[in-house]
Design a protein around this motif. Sequence first.
Motif, mmCIF file in Angstrom:
data_model
loop_
_atom_site.group_PDB
_atom_site.id
_atom_site.type_symbol
_atom_site.label_atom_id
_atom_site.label_comp_id
_atom_site.label_asym_id
_atom_site.label_seq_id
_atom_site.Cartn_x
_atom_site.Cartn_y
_atom_site.Cartn_z
ATOM 1 N N LYS A 208 0.830 -1.203 0.000
ATOM 2 C CA LYS A 208 0.000 0.000 0.000
ATOM 3 C C LYS A 208 0.865 1.253 0.000
ATOM 4 O O LYS A 208 0.561 2.238 -0.692
ATOM 5 N N LEU A 209 1.939 1.204 0.792
ATOM 6 C CA LEU A 209 2.837 2.355 0.847
ATOM 7 C C LEU A 209 3.482 2.593 -0.515
ATOM 8 O O LEU A 209 3.572 3.733 -0.991
ATOM 9 N N GLN A 210 3.926 1.525 -1.147
ATOM 10 C CA GLN A 210 4.543 1.655 -2.464
ATOM 11 C C GLN A 210 3.538 2.128 -3.513
ATOM 12 O O GLN A 210 3.901 2.852 -4.446
ATOM 13 N N ALA A 211 2.282 1.724 -3.350
ATOM 14 C CA ALA A 211 1.243 2.112 -4.314
ATOM 15 C C ALA A 211 0.952 3.609 -4.275
ATOM 16 O O ALA A 211 0.384 4.164 -5.222
ATOM 17 N N THR A 212 1.320 4.280 -3.170
ATOM 18 C CA THR A 212 1.086 5.726 -3.095
ATOM 19 C C THR A 212 2.109 6.511 -3.908
ATOM 20 O O THR A 212 1.915 7.705 -4.149
ATOM 21 N N LEU A 213 3.192 5.845 -4.303
ATOM 22 C CA LEU A 213 4.260 6.541 -5.014
ATOM 23 C C LEU A 213 3.940 6.698 -6.492
ATOM 24 O O LEU A 213 3.357 5.806 -7.125
ATOM 25 N N GLU A 214 4.349 7.799 -7.044
ATOM 26 C CA GLU A 214 4.257 7.995 -8.484
ATOM 27 C C GLU A 214 5.385 7.213 -9.151
ATOM 28 O O GLU A 214 6.353 6.810 -8.506
#
Length: 367
Positions: A208-214
């Motif tokens: 989830k944290l990685q999914a927030t990254l562009e």
Amino acid sequence: MGRGRRSVLAAAVTVVCAVTLLGASGTAFASAQRPDPNPTPTVAPSASPSVTAPPDKDLEAVRARLDGLYHDAAVATDAYNAAGERAEKQSAEIADLEQKIAAGQARLDALKDRAGAAARAQYRTGGLPPQAQFLLSADPQGFLDGAGRVLAGQRATSDLITETTRTQQDLRQYADDAADRLRQLEANRKAKAAAQKRIKERIKEAEKLQATLEARQRERLAELERQAAERAQTAWLGSGVLKDVRGKASEADEKAVEFATAQIGKPYEWGAEGPKTFDCSGLTSQAWAAAGRPIPRTSQEQWKQLEHVAVKDMRPGDLIIYFDDASHVALYVGDGTIVHAPRPGRTVTLAGAGEMPILGVVRPDAG
């Protein structure tokens, strides 16, 4: 455990009680603390990450957070593997006890039949004592001739009672041991389930944290990870740690290295030990199994049970254990390089041996 196994144990306990009554008449991780010998992870609630992309200046903090999450998942993976290994051992012990219980029941049944036959023989003689049988016998001499057989029969009866008592005690002990193994098995199944839950939570949180990254931030994050690994490896090599390393691989070492390097490119999967996916200790344990030297399944047990060697004495095939809690392991292939299964989302790969904090080196082929 299946219903059949429980019924066998219940039957054994019933038989023991019945006989007792008759006789009276049972790669990216953060540094952590050293592990508990039998770790049982507790599940802590996870904070839900923001769905908004973090500022670029916070990417280093994001990297540290991901390191922590994947390290926690690695610790839980070791606990999961250890609980599974203990459960397998306990299941095998229970199966062995079931066989002993079944054999004990059969023996007890045979002893009861012998006791019944003796009782019927006594009934046929009217239960008279030997003196009365002698006085009333139509052939006193024949009775005296058989007196030796009577004494032998009495000794046989005493032996029968002793053997029945011993078999009864064995059955009771088997039943107690089996019940104890059942309790341990249940505890390890719960520990395994708790570890599994923790692993999934940590990986989900990291994803989830990685999914927030562009996209550009993910590229930058990968670059930060590469730079951190490069700095660590450069510092390790710069210490001169390899200047005296001259260890020569044994035949078994070479086989382990050959197996491990042949797995390069295969995905990491927690709890896996091949052939298509591996976790870190799954890779090392299978490499050494292929070399004909079975070793413990988990990195923590590999650290505890295998022979420790100094870094200056290491050779290809040795295992390098990482972090204070021994939560990661890699196989040394020489020239300051390891092959390992890093973490979820990665594949088996070659890396610098000094990219992570080294706890120590162990040697499976100590002979």
